[in-house]
Write an enzyme that holds these catalytic residues in place. Structure first.
Site, PDB file in Angstrom:
ATOM      1  N   ASP A 188       8.881  73.672  32.873  1.00 54.07           N
ATOM      2  CA  ASP A 188       7.970  74.568  33.594  1.00 54.07           C
ATOM      3  C   ASP A 188       8.041  74.337  35.109  1.00 54.07           C
ATOM      4  OD1 ASP A 188       6.622  72.147  33.566  1.00 54.07           O
ATOM      5  OD2 ASP A 188       4.644  73.072  33.417  1.00 54.07           O
ATOM      6  N   SER A 244       5.577  72.360  29.147  1.00 53.68           N
ATOM      7  CA  SER A 244       6.226  71.551  30.186  1.00 53.68           C
ATOM      8  C   SER A 244       7.576  70.996  29.732  1.00 53.68           C
ATOM      9  CB  SER A 244       5.268  70.437  30.615  1.00 53.68           C
ATOM     10  OG  SER A 244       5.844  69.660  31.624  1.00 53.68           O
ATOM     11  N   ASP A 257       7.325  72.201  37.349  1.00 61.71           N
ATOM     12  CA  ASP A 257       6.351  71.612  38.281  1.00 61.71           C
ATOM     13  C   ASP A 257       6.882  70.271  38.781  1.00 61.71           C
ATOM     14  OD1 ASP A 257       5.993  70.383  35.836  1.00 61.71           O
ATOM     15  OD2 ASP A 257       3.806  70.434  35.879  1.00 61.71           O
ATOM     16  N   ASP A 280      11.960  70.138  35.225  1.00 64.60           N
ATOM     17  CA  ASP A 280      11.575  70.165  33.820  1.00 64.60           C
ATOM     18  C   ASP A 280      11.341  71.629  33.420  1.00 64.60           C
ATOM     19  OD1 ASP A 280       9.178  70.420  35.279  1.00 64.60           O
ATOM     20  OD2 ASP A 280       7.992  69.582  33.641  1.00 64.60           O
TER      21      ASP A 280
HETATM   22 MG    MG Z   1       6.077  70.071  33.749  1.00 64.91          MG
END
Ligand code: MG
Length: 460
Positions: free
Chosen positions: A241, A96, A243, A239
C-alpha cells in the site's frame, strides 16, 4: 467486541474477511457518521480489493452518504485526498504488506488520520448491535468515480521538494513496486522529477508473484541486483500500500531503515530551523544525535505508526517515523508516505551533490542489533514482569517503560518488548561499538529465553 487492531482490521479473505463482514462493518461506520455528506473509498491492488471496495461504496450509499471512489491507490494517496475533497471519512481496503491471502479495512477521519480509538470503539459497538442504516429510495447516496486522486497526491508531494534541482540531476532510479499500488503514483512522481527510471514488478497483481509484499532485504534482492547491474543512482521499493519505502544505495547495498530515518530527520529539522521529531523507543540514537546541532529534539512513543502520527499532532512534531521505512512529513500530511520519502531523498541527493552511500557514511556509526525470542502469547505479561530483574540497571543507567523495558547505559541501550502481532519478544541493543551491541543483544535474549522456559516448566 474488538475488531480493530493496531493498524485497522486485517484477516484472511473468505474466512474472517468476507462480503457480509465488509458490508456490515462499513454499514456500522455509516451508522456512526450519520446519513449526510461525502465519504471516500480507495483500495490496494489485492485480488479481493475491487470487490470489497464496491461493497464498501454500496454500504455507504445505502446509508445515505455520497461516495467518491478513488480506485486503486497507495494508502497515503487516499489519506491525502480526504481533507482535500472535504470528505467526512474514508474507508481504505488494504492489508499493507501482509501475505496475499489477507485483506483489511482502515478507517480514516476527516483530517486524513486513522480513526481515533473512540471512533473505532463506536464502530465496534454499532457492529455488535447490528446498527446498519436502511435509507429509503430518495435518501440513497450517490457513487462517483474520481480518476484524479493519484495526480493530486503527486502534485502535493512535488510542492515540498526542489523540483528544478532534482530534474537537472536526471537521477537513474530503479523502482520496485512489488506488484502493489505504487505502480500508479511513484512512476508518475519519477516522471515529474525528470528521472531516468526503470520499474520492476510495476503491474498490479494481488498474488505477489515477484516477492512477498513486505520490502525486507531478502524480498528486494531483485532490486539490489538491478541497481548493481545498471549502475543506478538509487533503488527504491514500496510495500503493497506504499506507505513505506526502503532504499538501495548506488553501490547496490540495502540501506537499513534507521539510517534513512536519521538522514531525512536531519534534513527536515535543518530546513525548518529546529522542531520535534517523533519516533518509537526502538529507534536509533543517531536520530537524536544528528538533529541536535540544528535545534531538533526527539519525542519517543510506543511502537506503531498511528501512535506516532497522533503524538505528532499533539506535540506539533514536524517529522516522525519508524525504522521499517514508514516516514511522516507533517508539512505534507500526518501519514506515513513512501513516495514522499522517495522525493525527499532524491531532493537531498540532488541538492547536496553527494551519492547516497556518501551521505550515509557521514552519519554517526551506530550499530542497532535486533534479536527475536519465541514466547507464547499467554506468557507475554508474565515475562514482562520479570524483564526488569534481568537487566542491569544500577548506577548511571536510565530505565524507560514506555513500551517494554528500555535501559540506557553510558555507551548504549537495550530494549526488551513483546511483539503486538506475533508470539515473540524482540530484543534491541544499540551501541557505537558493534561487538558491544551484539553481546548486549545476545546476552539479554538468552536471559529472556530463560524466563520463558522457566515459566513454561513451572506454570504458576
Ligand atoms: Mg503499508
Amino acid at each position: 467486541m474488538k475488531l480493530f487492531g493496531t493498524n485497522g482490521i486485517r484477516d484472511i479473505v473468505g474466512e474472517g474477511l468476507n462480503a457480509r463482514f465488509v458490508a456490515d462493518l462499513v454499514g456500522a461506520c455509516a451508522a456512526v457518521h450519520g446519513a449526510r455528506g461525502l465519504a471516500v473509498v480507495g483500495t490496494d491492488a489485492r485480488t479481493s480489493s475491487p470487490a470489497f471496495g464496491r461493497i464498501a461504496a454500496g454500504a455507504l450509499s445505502m446509508g445515505g452518504i455520497d461516495v467518491t471512489e478513488l480506485g486503486i491507490l497507495p494508502t497515503p494517496a487516499i489519506q491525502y485526498n480526504v481533507p482535500l475533497l472535504g470528505a467526512r471519512f474514508a474507508m481504505i481496503i488494504t492489508a499493507s504488506h501482509n501475505p496475499p491471502e489477507f485483506n483489511g479495512i482502515k478507517g480514516i477521519a476527516s483530517d486524513g488520520l486513522e480513526f481515533t480509538k473512540e471512533t473505532e470503539a463506536r464502530v465496534e459497538a454499532a457492529y455488535a448491535a447490528q446498527e446498519f442504516p436502511r435509507m429509503p429510495y430518495n435518501r440513497i447516496g450517490t457513487i462517483s468515480p474520481d480518476p484524479n486522486g493519484g495526480a493530486r497526491y503527486v502534485e502535493g508531494i512535488l510542492s515540498h521538494v526542489n523540483v528544478e534541482t532534482i530534474i537537472k540531476k536526471r537521477l537513474n532510479v530503479i523502482l520496485d513496486c512489488g506488484n502493489g499500488t505504487s505502480a500508479v503514483t511513484s512512476t508518475l512522481l519519477l516522471q515529474r522529477l525528470g528521472s531516468r527510471y526503470i520499474t520492476l514488478n510495476a503491474t498490479f497483481d494481488g498474488t505477489f508473484p515477484a516477492h512477498n509484499s513486505e520490502p525486507t532485504e531478502a524480498n528486494v534482492q531483485g532490486l539490489v541486483k538491478t541497481v548493481r547491474a545498471l549502475g543506478a543512482d538509487l533503488g527504491v521499493a514500496h510495500d503493497g500500500d506504499a506507505d513505506r519505502a526502503v532504499f538501495v544505495d548506488e553501490k547496490g547495498n540495502y540501506v537499513s531503515g534507521e539510517k534513512i530515518l536519521a538522514l531525512l530527520a536531519r534534513e527536515c529539522i535543518k530546513e525548518h530551523g529546529g522542531g520535534t521529531v517523533v519516533t518509537p523507543v526502538t529507534s536509533s540514537d543517531s536520530v537524536a544525535e544528528v538533529i541536535a546541532p540544528f535545534g531538533g529534539k526527539v519525542q519517543y512513543t510506543r511502537v506503531g505508526s498511528p501512535v506516532v502520527t497522533r503524538k505528532m499532532k499533539e506535540v506539533g512534531g514536524i517529522f516522525g517515523g519508524e525504522e521499517n521505512g514508514g516516514i511522516i512529513f507533517a508539512e505534507h500530511q500526518m501519514a506515513r508516505d513512501g513516495a514522499m520519502s522517495l522525493a525527499k531523498l532524491m531532493d537531498l541527493i540532488a541538492s547536496s551533490g553527494k551519492s547516497l552511500s556518501t551521505l550515509l557514511a557521514e552519519l554517526p556509526p551506530y550499530h542497532l542489533v535486533k534479536v527475536k525470542v519465541r514466547c507464547p502469547v499467554a506468557l507475554r505479561e508474565k515475562v514482562l514482569e520479570q524483564v526488569p530483574s534481568i537487566l542491569d540497571s544500577g548506577k548511571d543507567t536510565e530505565v524507560t517503560t514506555l513500551d517494554g523495558v528500555k535501559v540506557r547505559y553510558p555507551n548504549g541501550w537495550v530494549l526488551v518488548r513483546p511483539s503486538g502481532t506475533e508470539p515473540i519478544y524482540r530484543v534491541f541493543a544499540e551501541s557505537k561499538d558493534l561487538q558491544k551491541a551484539e553481546e548486549l543483544a545476545k546476552n539479554t535474549a538468552k536471559k529472556v529465553e530463560e524466563i520463558v522456559s522457566g515459566l513454561e516448566a513451572h506454570p504458576a
